[in-house]
Scaffold this active site. Sequence first.
Site, PDB file in Angstrom:
ATOM      1  N   TRP A  13      -2.967  -4.398   0.029  1.00  0.00           N
ATOM      2  CA  TRP A  13      -1.946  -3.661  -0.703  1.00  0.00           C
ATOM      3  C   TRP A  13      -0.789  -3.286   0.224  1.00  0.00           C
ATOM      4  CZ3 TRP A  13       0.116   1.290  -0.349  1.00  0.00           C
ATOM      5  CH2 TRP A  13       0.906   1.681  -1.419  1.00  0.00           C
ATOM      6  N   HIS A  14      -1.096  -3.020   1.481  1.00  0.00           N
ATOM      7  CA  HIS A  14      -0.050  -2.641   2.428  1.00  0.00           C
ATOM      8  C   HIS A  14       0.787  -3.822   2.883  1.00  0.00           C
ATOM      9  CE1 HIS A  14      -2.313   1.129   2.680  1.00  0.00           C
ATOM     10  NE2 HIS A  14      -1.146   1.642   2.987  1.00  0.00           N
ATOM     11  N   GLY A  15       0.280  -5.016   2.758  1.00  0.00           N
ATOM     12  CA  GLY A  15       1.060  -6.183   3.143  1.00  0.00           C
ATOM     13  C   GLY A  15       0.171  -7.399   3.291  1.00  0.00           C
TER      14      GLY A  15
END
Length: 166
Positions: A21-23
């Site tokens: 989700w963060h990257g």
Amino acid sequence: RCGKLKTYRNLMATMLLCGLWHGAAWNFVLWGCLHGLLVCGYHFLRDIAEEKVRLPVIFNVLVTFFLVTMCWIFFRGSDLHNIEQILYRLFIYEEHAVNHMYVWSWLGIIVGIVMGVWTIMVDKWQAKRPVVEVQTAMGFFIICMSIYFLFGLMYTGNNPFVYAAF
């Protein structure tokens, strides 16, 4: 509710998804994987210990803080090579080239441990918040050294917003 293996699988999947989700980069996947392993390890140790082993609270706090802080290196590193360099410079002492971050990191860790132990020994902790009496010589010294090491660890270069590339 469906068994320990499914619980571990679900914990790992949740943390891996948090990393993604963060990257979509390997450092975020590793960050999620490491956090998942830590959470699964905690549940595993809690299940096998079953209140037989009671470690001091300060030990548990210090170990948790250290492990989670090490995982954040994977989150903040720009790529795997950068992460490798950070870990190398943090833990490896080079005789002919004393690394600035190496010295500051270990001195900061030592001061943090001394501050934590001294705070508890003052017997005013009461599991609410650390209390450092600035009026005492030791308290004043600990506060001054903590501020000094925090300033020493400051990064003065370009520090873009962490979600800028998301």
